[in-house]
Design a protein around this motif. Structure first.
Motif, PDB file in Angstrom:
ATOM      1  N   LEU A 145       0.642  -1.302   0.044  1.00 19.88           N
ATOM      2  CA  LEU A 145       0.094  -0.046  -0.102  1.00 19.88           C
ATOM      3  C   LEU A 145       0.737   1.248  -0.108  1.00 19.88           C
ATOM      4  N   ARG A 146       1.944   1.133   0.541  1.00 21.94           N
ATOM      5  CA  ARG A 146       2.667   2.461   0.915  1.00 21.94           C
ATOM      6  C   ARG A 146       3.845   2.711  -0.010  1.00 21.94           C
ATOM      7  N   ILE A 147       4.323   1.555  -0.494  1.00 25.96           N
ATOM      8  CA  ILE A 147       5.624   1.650  -1.473  1.00 25.96           C
ATOM      9  C   ILE A 147       5.428   0.967  -3.016  1.00 25.96           C
ATOM     10  N   ILE A 148       4.838   0.069  -3.120  1.00 28.35           N
ATOM     11  CA  ILE A 148       4.578  -0.480  -4.315  1.00 28.35           C
ATOM     12  C   ILE A 148       3.527   0.168  -5.291  1.00 28.35           C
ATOM     13  N   LEU A 149       2.236   0.111  -4.550  1.00 30.50           N
ATOM     14  CA  LEU A 149       1.343   0.933  -5.395  1.00 30.50           C
ATOM     15  C   LEU A 149       1.544   2.551  -5.772  1.00 30.50           C
ATOM     16  N   PRO A 150       2.242   3.100  -4.782  1.00 28.21           N
ATOM     17  CA  PRO A 150       2.632   4.578  -5.179  1.00 28.21           C
ATOM     18  C   PRO A 150       3.673   4.499  -6.216  1.00 28.21           C
ATOM     19  N   LEU A 151       4.676   3.529  -6.318  1.00 27.21           N
ATOM     20  CA  LEU A 151       5.695   3.605  -7.376  1.00 27.21           C
ATOM     21  C   LEU A 151       5.046   3.153  -8.541  1.00 27.21           C
ATOM     22  N   LEU A 152       4.066   2.171  -8.765  1.00 27.55           N
ATOM     23  CA  LEU A 152       3.438   1.796  -9.997  1.00 27.55           C
ATOM     24  C   LEU A 152       2.095   2.840 -10.388  1.00 27.55           C
ATOM     25  N   ARG A 153       1.966   4.104  -9.824  1.00 30.10           N
ATOM     26  CA  ARG A 153       0.913   4.988 -10.248  1.00 30.10           C
ATOM     27  C   ARG A 153       0.929   5.216 -11.858  1.00 30.10           C
ATOM     28  N   PRO A 154       2.010   5.536 -12.239  1.00 32.07           N
ATOM     29  CA  PRO A 154       1.894   5.783 -13.925  1.00 32.07           C
ATOM     30  C   PRO A 154       1.485   4.400 -14.586  1.00 32.07           C
ATOM     31  N   VAL A 155       1.866   3.401 -14.132  1.00 32.89           N
ATOM     32  CA  VAL A 155       1.667   2.152 -15.081  1.00 32.89           C
ATOM     33  C   VAL A 155       0.469   1.912 -14.849  1.00 32.89           C
ATOM     34  N   ILE A 156      -0.201   1.999 -13.449  1.00 33.33           N
ATOM     35  CA  ILE A 156      -1.771   1.699 -12.912  1.00 33.33           C
ATOM     36  C   ILE A 156      -2.398   2.922 -13.886  1.00 33.33           C
ATOM     37  N   ALA A 157      -2.203   3.977 -13.935  1.00 35.18           N
ATOM     38  CA  ALA A 157      -2.864   5.169 -14.742  1.00 35.18           C
ATOM     39  C   ALA A 157      -3.204   4.773 -16.278  1.00 35.18           C
ATOM     40  N   VAL A 158      -2.167   4.383 -16.910  1.00 38.59           N
ATOM     41  CA  VAL A 158      -2.123   3.646 -17.939  1.00 38.59           C
ATOM     42  C   VAL A 158      -3.001   2.498 -18.425  1.00 38.59           C
ATOM     43  N   ALA A 159      -3.022   1.579 -17.353  1.00 38.07           N
ATOM     44  CA  ALA A 159      -3.813   0.133 -17.510  1.00 38.07           C
ATOM     45  C   ALA A 159      -5.301   0.622 -17.115  1.00 38.07           C
ATOM     46  N   LEU A 160      -5.502   1.423 -16.396  1.00 39.24           N
ATOM     47  CA  LEU A 160      -6.877   1.813 -15.895  1.00 39.24           C
ATOM     48  C   LEU A 160      -7.543   2.465 -17.010  1.00 39.24           C
ATOM     49  N   VAL A 161      -6.782   3.417 -17.665  1.00 41.03           N
ATOM     50  CA  VAL A 161      -7.428   4.096 -18.712  1.00 41.03           C
ATOM     51  C   VAL A 161      -7.691   3.471 -19.970  1.00 41.03           C
ATOM     52  N   VAL A 162      -6.673   2.428 -20.439  1.00 39.21           N
ATOM     53  CA  VAL A 162      -6.906   1.716 -21.657  1.00 39.21           C
ATOM     54  C   VAL A 162      -7.929   0.924 -21.424  1.00 39.21           C
ATOM     55  N   ARG A 163      -8.003   0.116 -20.284  1.00 43.60           N
ATOM     56  CA  ARG A 163      -9.155  -1.064 -19.974  1.00 43.60           C
ATOM     57  C   ARG A 163     -10.536  -0.242 -19.704  1.00 43.60           C
ATOM     58  N   GLY A 164     -10.247   0.937 -19.169  1.00 39.11           N
ATOM     59  CA  GLY A 164     -11.583   1.752 -18.936  1.00 39.11           C
ATOM     60  C   GLY A 164     -12.452   1.717 -20.220  1.00 39.11           C
ATOM     61  N   ILE A 165     -11.693   2.544 -21.202  1.00 37.85           N
ATOM     62  CA  ILE A 165     -12.040   2.926 -22.465  1.00 37.85           C
ATOM     63  C   ILE A 165     -12.635   1.694 -23.159  1.00 37.85           C
ATOM     64  N   ASP A 166     -11.730   0.568 -23.079  1.00 34.51           N
ATOM     65  CA  ASP A 166     -12.137  -0.620 -23.956  1.00 34.51           C
ATOM     66  C   ASP A 166     -13.145  -1.060 -23.435  1.00 34.51           C
ATOM     67  N   ALA A 167     -13.453  -1.253 -21.930  1.00 27.65           N
ATOM     68  CA  ALA A 167     -14.612  -1.806 -21.402  1.00 27.65           C
ATOM     69  C   ALA A 167     -15.894  -1.000 -21.610  1.00 27.65           C
ATOM     70  N   ALA A 168     -15.742   0.420 -21.531  1.00 24.83           N
ATOM     71  CA  ALA A 168     -17.037   1.294 -21.894  1.00 24.83           C
ATOM     72  C   ALA A 168     -17.526   0.932 -23.176  1.00 24.83           C
ATOM     73  N   ARG A 169     -16.527   0.660 -24.219  1.00 22.17           N
ATOM     74  CA  ARG A 169     -17.398   0.583 -25.326  1.00 22.17           C
ATOM     75  C   ARG A 169     -17.421  -1.151 -25.807  1.00 22.17           C
TER      76      ARG A 169
END
Length: 326
Positions: free
Chosen positions: A237-261
């Motif tokens: 929660l305090r180290i891995i996820l904060p360091l993964l924020r750019p990767v998480i942002a890309v993954a959520l945006v790509v999958r969010g747009i794909d799932a919405a359509r």
């Protein structure tokens, strides 16, 4: 002898033009070398992709926005400018509002489940190291299946009368009768049912992206945290996820747009039913365009759909993408 040769040389010199070139042999201009700067070379390499995007992305998008302001009759070939009347009709339609709500719920359900399951799989692969190579390969198999095939497969698995899922649940004593649970015929649970194939298909994509991000985390930071006695949950929660924020942002945006359509998986399973309980915006726009023959209204719905996804993507990137910040 010397005087004759010198005279002939003099005549040869006078016969030549002043430029020093023999007549009948025009001089060739020197070739000019054109040197491109790094920026010019980069633009030259991007030019084919730019032309492709302009022809197949920008132009259709511009046509979509322009058509949303017209009342179009495809059979008669007539176009009549009506301003924002199509947008008023879309916002005043209960069908459009309902499809929008279902699209949001479907997207949240799919992306949330894929993120949790994909993160768990990525952490497991990272912990196993090289021993997870075969497991990673098997885990990626659903990503290679076409959505139409996945929709047909899950339709036969969850169909009410003789679906394998209900037969297994009956055999385990969870339900009394195979017809007791209507996965694809109950309006209350059908949205969850049509989301299962999408989750099964693309959880591997989320796991692959997050696993790649885990591979690039600084090892000295993680090792220092382990030496300091940080617990695994706090490490996550305090180290891995904060360091993964750019990767998480890309993954959520790509999958969010794909799932919405999402379109084909839902169309194959329920065709938006029962009682439009699984009809998302993609299906509504398709029906408005093809079945009801109203390209203007469909274009207005599509434009609103596009703007909403763009706004959500910008908010998600601005909120999550904070590399280096805790």
């Amino acid at each position: 002898m010397s005087s004759v040769s010198s005279a002939s040389r003099e005549r040869g010199r006078t016969d030549l033009p002043r430029s020093g070139r023999a007549p009948g042999h025009p001089g060739r201009p020197k070739a000019r070398t054109v040197r491109l700067t790094d920026r010019g070379f980069a633009l030259l390499l991007m030019a084919p992709a730019g032309v492709f995007l302009a022809a197949f992305v920008l132009w259709p998008l511009a046509s979509l926005v322009v058509d949303s302001f017209y009342d179009i009759s495809p059979m008669a070939g007539e176009r009549r400018f009506i301003g924002v009347d199509n947008y008023r009709e879309a916002f005043g339609s209960t069908e459009f509002i309902g499809a929008s709500v279902r699209t949001v719920l479907y997207t949240l359900l799919v992306v949330s489940a894929e993120f949790v399951l994909g993160l768990a799989a990525a952490l497991m692969f990272h912990a196993l190291g090289r021993r997870s190579r075969i497991l990673r390969t098997v885990f990626l198999y659903p990503l290679m299946i076409a959505p139409v095939v996945a929709g047909l497969l899950w339709r036969f698995l969850m169909i009410d009368n003789f679906g394998i899922v209900n037969e297994l649940l009956t055999g385990m004593g969870v339900i009394d009768d195979p017809d007791a649970l209507g996965w694809l015929s109950d309006p209350d649970i059908v949205l969850f049912s049509v989301a299962l194939p999408d989750i099964w298909l693309t959880t591997s994509f989320m796991a692959l992206v997050l696993f790649a991000g885990l591979q690039n985390l600084p090892g000295d930071v993680l090792e220092a945290a382990r030496l300091d006695g940080v617990r695994p949950l706090q490490m996550l929660l305090r180290i891995i996820l904060p360091l993964l924020r750019p990767v998480i942002a890309v993954a959520l945006v790509v999958r969010g747009i794909d799932a919405a359509r999402a379109f084909d998986v839902i169309l194959i399973q329920t065709n938006g039913g029962p009682e439009n309980a699984s009809q998302t915006l993609s299906l509504l726009i398709y029906r408005t365009m093809v079945r009801f023959g109203d390209p203007g209204l469909a274009s207005a719905m599509g434009t609103l759909y596009l703007l909403a996804m763009l706004a959500v993507a910008l908010v998600a990137v601005a909120t999550i993408w904070r590399p280096g910040k805790a």
